[in-house]
Design a protein around this motif. Structure first.
Motif, PDB file in Angstrom:
ATOM      1  N   LEU A  65      18.014 -57.757   3.404  1.00 23.23           N
ATOM      2  CA  LEU A  65      19.419 -57.607   3.803  1.00 23.23           C
ATOM      3  C   LEU A  65      19.707 -56.190   4.260  1.00 23.23           C
ATOM      4  O   LEU A  65      20.480 -55.973   5.203  1.00 23.23           O
ATOM      5  N   LEU A  66      19.069 -55.214   3.580  1.00 25.42           N
ATOM      6  CA  LEU A  66      19.459 -53.821   3.780  1.00 25.42           C
ATOM      7  C   LEU A  66      18.720 -53.131   4.921  1.00 25.42           C
ATOM      8  O   LEU A  66      19.302 -52.313   5.638  1.00 25.42           O
ATOM      9  N   LYS A  67      17.432 -53.472   5.092  1.00 24.04           N
ATOM     10  CA  LYS A  67      16.660 -52.776   6.127  1.00 24.04           C
ATOM     11  C   LYS A  67      17.275 -52.909   7.517  1.00 24.04           C
ATOM     12  O   LYS A  67      17.346 -51.914   8.251  1.00 24.04           O
ATOM     13  N   PRO A  68      17.747 -54.120   7.922  1.00 24.48           N
ATOM     14  CA  PRO A  68      18.338 -54.246   9.258  1.00 24.48           C
ATOM     15  C   PRO A  68      19.547 -53.326   9.474  1.00 24.48           C
ATOM     16  O   PRO A  68      19.856 -52.973  10.608  1.00 24.48           O
ATOM     17  N   ILE A  69      20.226 -52.910   8.393  1.00 23.16           N
ATOM     18  CA  ILE A  69      21.393 -52.029   8.549  1.00 23.16           C
ATOM     19  C   ILE A  69      20.926 -50.599   8.816  1.00 23.16           C
ATOM     20  O   ILE A  69      21.723 -49.709   9.080  1.00 23.16           O
ATOM     21  N   GLY A  70      19.599 -50.373   8.706  1.00 25.83           N
ATOM     22  CA  GLY A  70      19.086 -49.036   8.971  1.00 25.83           C
ATOM     23  C   GLY A  70      19.075 -48.133   7.752  1.00 25.83           C
ATOM     24  O   GLY A  70      19.142 -46.908   7.882  1.00 25.83           O
ATOM     25  N   ILE A  71      18.982 -48.752   6.561  1.00 24.35           N
ATOM     26  CA  ILE A  71      18.941 -47.956   5.332  1.00 24.35           C
ATOM     27  C   ILE A  71      17.513 -47.932   4.809  1.00 24.35           C
ATOM     28  O   ILE A  71      16.794 -48.938   4.904  1.00 24.35           O
ATOM     29  N   GLU A 115      29.269 -56.560  -2.931  1.00 26.35           N
ATOM     30  CA  GLU A 115      29.854 -55.252  -3.247  1.00 26.35           C
ATOM     31  C   GLU A 115      28.886 -54.133  -2.829  1.00 26.35           C
ATOM     32  O   GLU A 115      29.322 -53.071  -2.374  1.00 26.35           O
ATOM     33  N   LEU A 116      27.575 -54.413  -3.002  1.00 22.28           N
ATOM     34  CA  LEU A 116      26.576 -53.418  -2.609  1.00 22.28           C
ATOM     35  C   LEU A 116      26.592 -53.245  -1.091  1.00 22.28           C
ATOM     36  O   LEU A 116      26.577 -52.125  -0.573  1.00 22.28           O
ATOM     37  N   LEU A 117      26.650 -54.378  -0.391  1.00 26.98           N
ATOM     38  CA  LEU A 117      26.663 -54.310   1.078  1.00 26.98           C
ATOM     39  C   LEU A 117      27.895 -53.564   1.564  1.00 26.98           C
ATOM     40  O   LEU A 117      27.827 -52.775   2.501  1.00 26.98           O
ATOM     41  N   ALA A 118      29.023 -53.788   0.894  1.00 31.01           N
ATOM     42  CA  ALA A 118      30.258 -53.096   1.274  1.00 31.01           C
ATOM     43  C   ALA A 118      30.088 -51.587   1.106  1.00 31.01           C
ATOM     44  O   ALA A 118      30.542 -50.811   1.956  1.00 31.01           O
ATOM     45  N   ARG A 119      29.378 -51.195   0.031  1.00 28.32           N
ATOM     46  CA  ARG A 119      29.169 -49.754  -0.182  1.00 28.32           C
ATOM     47  C   ARG A 119      28.250 -49.175   0.887  1.00 28.32           C
ATOM     48  O   ARG A 119      28.367 -48.009   1.256  1.00 28.32           O
ATOM     49  N   CYS A 120      27.302 -50.014   1.361  1.00 28.80           N
ATOM     50  CA  CYS A 120      26.335 -49.537   2.351  1.00 28.80           C
ATOM     51  C   CYS A 120      26.965 -49.348   3.725  1.00 28.80           C
ATOM     52  O   CYS A 120      26.377 -48.721   4.610  1.00 28.80           O
ATOM     53  N   GLU A 121      28.143 -49.924   3.915  1.00 31.36           N
ATOM     54  CA  GLU A 121      28.822 -49.747   5.212  1.00 31.36           C
ATOM     55  C   GLU A 121      29.247 -48.301   5.413  1.00 31.36           C
ATOM     56  O   GLU A 121      29.414 -47.842   6.538  1.00 31.36           O
ATOM     57  N   ASP A 122      29.388 -47.600   4.301  1.00 31.84           N
ATOM     58  CA  ASP A 122      29.696 -46.168   4.368  1.00 31.84           C
ATOM     59  C   ASP A 122      28.443 -45.470   4.909  1.00 31.84           C
ATOM     60  O   ASP A 122      27.368 -45.582   4.341  1.00 31.84           O
TER      61      ASP A 122
END
Lengths: 199, 199
Positions: free
Chosen positions: B160-166, B127-134
């Motif tokens: 998990l999150l750093k590769p998405i650029g957050i 659910e957190l990853l889904a929110r980070c897609e925004d």
């Protein structure tokens, strides 16, 4: 934030009304209700309602009971010649846990405290006197708490009861078992000396 | 004796199921319910049922709420670019009490703990990853507790999150304000030294 979740803060507020529960503990308890299953929470709510509706005072000893007359008063194996007078139901619980006293109880429902508006008429003293009219009662043990009000109440009761020809006794004062003389207060030590016994 | 008054001992048993309530405290709380009026007891029982039936998880942040979507998630004055990830609703409460953080939250519902059978799939990470897609989400503050499991979970999430650029940050470690160096444990002191800042 807690204010935002209204049912949670309302529940915490309810827990906060219980004796000795502060704001933080109340919130912790409210959270722990949320961790219960729905059935467990329903059981909990029902237990509260049951306790309030089913428990009343025993018409004889004024202790709490869910029966017509409490189990202690109806127990024929108990010694009906001794009545232990206590302030409240919690004291009965404490004495019963000792498993040594086999007489009956009488719960006053408080102690005489003019400062708090508690006069002898507000306590269940006339019910005690009515019980003492039964000639089988030989001894009254006054087990009010060792506080100023408890002492005054004990004194008041002994003055009422002695003239009827009943033996009136009081719980012994002294150093608590496992205690340390170093930490005992002066009044307790004085009472312990005064009440010393042959070894 | 308590066993004799069944509704009372049942209520005490129910209190004893709450977190951090021992046998004696449970009995004290049960007695304090008896001191309530019937209406107060009914309100208390209703508050328990209400809390269980009305409170559910917010579908966005997974925090507790009695609304469709929680007040924090629907509050337009809050900064939607920062999400603070916490273990449970209690942590949200603690952070909201500070009144400094103005972003959003995400409640994991626990920490990764293979010993207790809690795998990442059991937490609300997807659910957190889904929110980070925004794309409006710029920073994730990981505020899991400073325990071994909390650390492991923080590490797992950051990978998990750093590769998405957050931007992924963690709450600062150090000596607690008002604390005393003498009583701080070695690990905390080490972290405080390591995280020292310009004055």
């Amino acid at each position: 934030m807690a204010d935002f979740i209204e049912p949670l803060s309302k529940l915490a507020e309810q827990f906060g009304r219980l004796s000795g529960i502060g704001r933080k503990t109340a919130m912790r308890l409210a959270f722990s209700v949320l961790d219960m299953s729905n059935d467990e929470a329903a059981d909990f709510a029902q237990a509260i309602l049951d306790a309030k509706t089913k428990i009343h005072l025993c018409p004889v000893c004024q202790n709490l009971t869910d029966k017509d007359i409490c189990d202690i008063c109806t127990d024929n194996s108990r010694d009906r010649s001794i009545i232990c007078v206590v302030e409240d139901a919690k004291a009965v619980l404490a004495l019963e846990n000792v498993r040594e006293f086999n007489g009956l109880y009488h719960v006053l429902g408080g102690v005489i405290s003019p400062m708090n508006g508690v006069t002898p008429e507000k306590l269940r003293i006339k019910e005690l006197l009515a019980r003492c009219e039964d000639s089988s009662v030989k001894e009254i043990i006054i087990a009010t708490n060792p506080t100023v009000e408890g002492e005054a109440t004990a004194m008041y009761l002994s003055r009422l009861l002695k003239p009827i020809g009943i033996i009136v006794t009081r719980l012994a004062y002294g150093i608590p078992v496992g205690g340390d003389l170093e930490y005992a207060d002066a009044v307790t030590l004085y009472r312990a000396l005064e009440g010393r016994r042959d070894v």
